[in-house]
Scaffold this active site. Structure first.
Site, short mmCIF file in Angstrom:
data_model
loop_
_atom_site.label_atom_id
_atom_site.label_comp_id
_atom_site.label_asym_id
_atom_site.label_seq_id
_atom_site.Cartn_x
_atom_site.Cartn_y
_atom_site.Cartn_z
N VAL A 55 37.91 -20.52 -79.54
CA VAL A 55 39.19 -20.62 -78.83
C VAL A 55 38.91 -20.18 -77.39
CG1 VAL A 55 41.55 -19.80 -78.66
CG2 VAL A 55 40.55 -20.24 -80.91
N HIS A 56 38.83 -21.15 -76.49
CA HIS A 56 38.38 -20.89 -75.12
C HIS A 56 39.57 -21.03 -74.17
CE1 HIS A 56 35.06 -20.70 -72.17
NE2 HIS A 56 35.84 -21.44 -71.41
N GLN A 75 29.69 -19.45 -71.94
CA GLN A 75 30.27 -19.37 -73.28
C GLN A 75 30.76 -20.73 -73.75
OE1 GLN A 75 33.25 -16.16 -73.21
NE2 GLN A 75 31.80 -14.97 -74.39
N GLY A 98 42.50 -17.60 -65.96
CA GLY A 98 42.48 -16.22 -65.47
C GLY A 98 43.11 -15.22 -66.43
N ASP A 131 45.33 -8.48 -69.83
CA ASP A 131 45.08 -9.74 -70.53
C ASP A 131 46.41 -10.30 -70.99
OD1 ASP A 131 44.23 -11.84 -72.12
OD2 ASP A 131 42.64 -10.68 -73.09
N ARG A 133 46.80 -13.42 -72.24
CA ARG A 133 46.60 -14.63 -73.04
C ARG A 133 47.39 -14.59 -74.33
NH1 ARG A 133 40.16 -14.84 -73.03
NH2 ARG A 133 40.53 -12.60 -73.25
N THR A 154 33.35 -15.52 -80.94
CA THR A 154 33.96 -14.63 -79.95
C THR A 154 33.31 -13.26 -79.97
OG1 THR A 154 36.07 -13.76 -79.10
CG2 THR A 154 35.79 -13.72 -81.48
#
Ligand SMILES: [Zn+2]
Length: 218
Positions: A55-56, A75, A98, A131, A133, A154
């Site tokens: 999961v990028h 990665q 980001g 973070d 995300r 990961t």
């Protein structure tokens, strides 16, 4: 898995031959953030257990430009190579640049980092979380693809936890170790020390570009 808070639809897919082999790129529309999230899929994954998954989160500077400030590009390439090697798997590509703060704020954060802050403090100084995300869409995409359980590529334990909480069975965490360079060594050390990333710090024992040694390992 848990129910998605908004609709998510695979609107199209196309064959993408790469140096690593042939993939299918699936494009999703959704009503959570209106961004075009993607899944790069190799082989048969529907109904399968232990599917190799990355999961990028999008990083224009790392993924496209090959910036040495972070390890994202490396990665991404490594994950695609490992999925090809396995013969099947999924790379979910989330459009949350980001660590979720967007490219504009990431560039502002880079300037703060160049004046001495680390990647976490730079984000905080800009009024953001370290973070931001969110992996809800990733869970929805994996569900749409019929993946039953994942071997997750990961170093980030928070990502494992987030997917588990979203109802995605993570059978195994597969480390995705990258190489340190003088431009990203402090960034990688910060991820390891302050963001719960499991990195082999011995590989990070490089002097940063300005010549000062990084703070001693604890
Ligand atoms: Zn990056």
């Amino acid at each position: 898995m848990n129910k998605l808070p908004c609709s998510l639809n695979r609107v199209t897919s196309a064959r993408i031959p790469t140096e690593e082999g042939e993939f299918r790129l699936c494009l999703y529309s959704n009503e959570c953030d209106s961004k075009e999230h993607l899944a790069l899929v190799m082989g048969e994954v529907s109904g399968k257990q232990n599917v190799l998954v990355r999961v990028h989160s999008e990083c224009f500077t790392g993924d496209v430009l090959g910036s040495r400030r972070c390890d994202c590009g490396e990665q991404l390439a490594r994950a695609i190579a490992l999925i090809a090697e396995a013969g099947a798997g999924v790379l979910v590509y989330l459009r949350q640049e980001g660590r979720g703060i967007g490219l504009f704020n990431k560039l502002l954060a880079y300037n703060l980092q160049d004046s001495g802050l680390d990647t976490v403090d730079a984000n905080l100084a800009l009024g953001h979380e370290a973070d931001e995300r969110d992996y809800t869409i990733a869970a929805g995409i994996l569900q749409d693809l019929g993946v039953k359980s994942v071997r997750l590529l990961t170093n980030n334990l928070l990502k494992v936890e987030a997917l588990l909480q979203l109802g995605i069975p993570v059978a195994e965490r597969v480390p995705l170790q990258t190489r340190a360079n003088p431009d990203n060594v402090l960034y990688l050390q910060t991820k390891a020390r302050r963001m719960n990333h499991l990195l082999n710090l011995n590989m990070l024992d490089l002097p940063p570009r300005n010549g000062h040694r990084p703070v001693g390992h604890s």
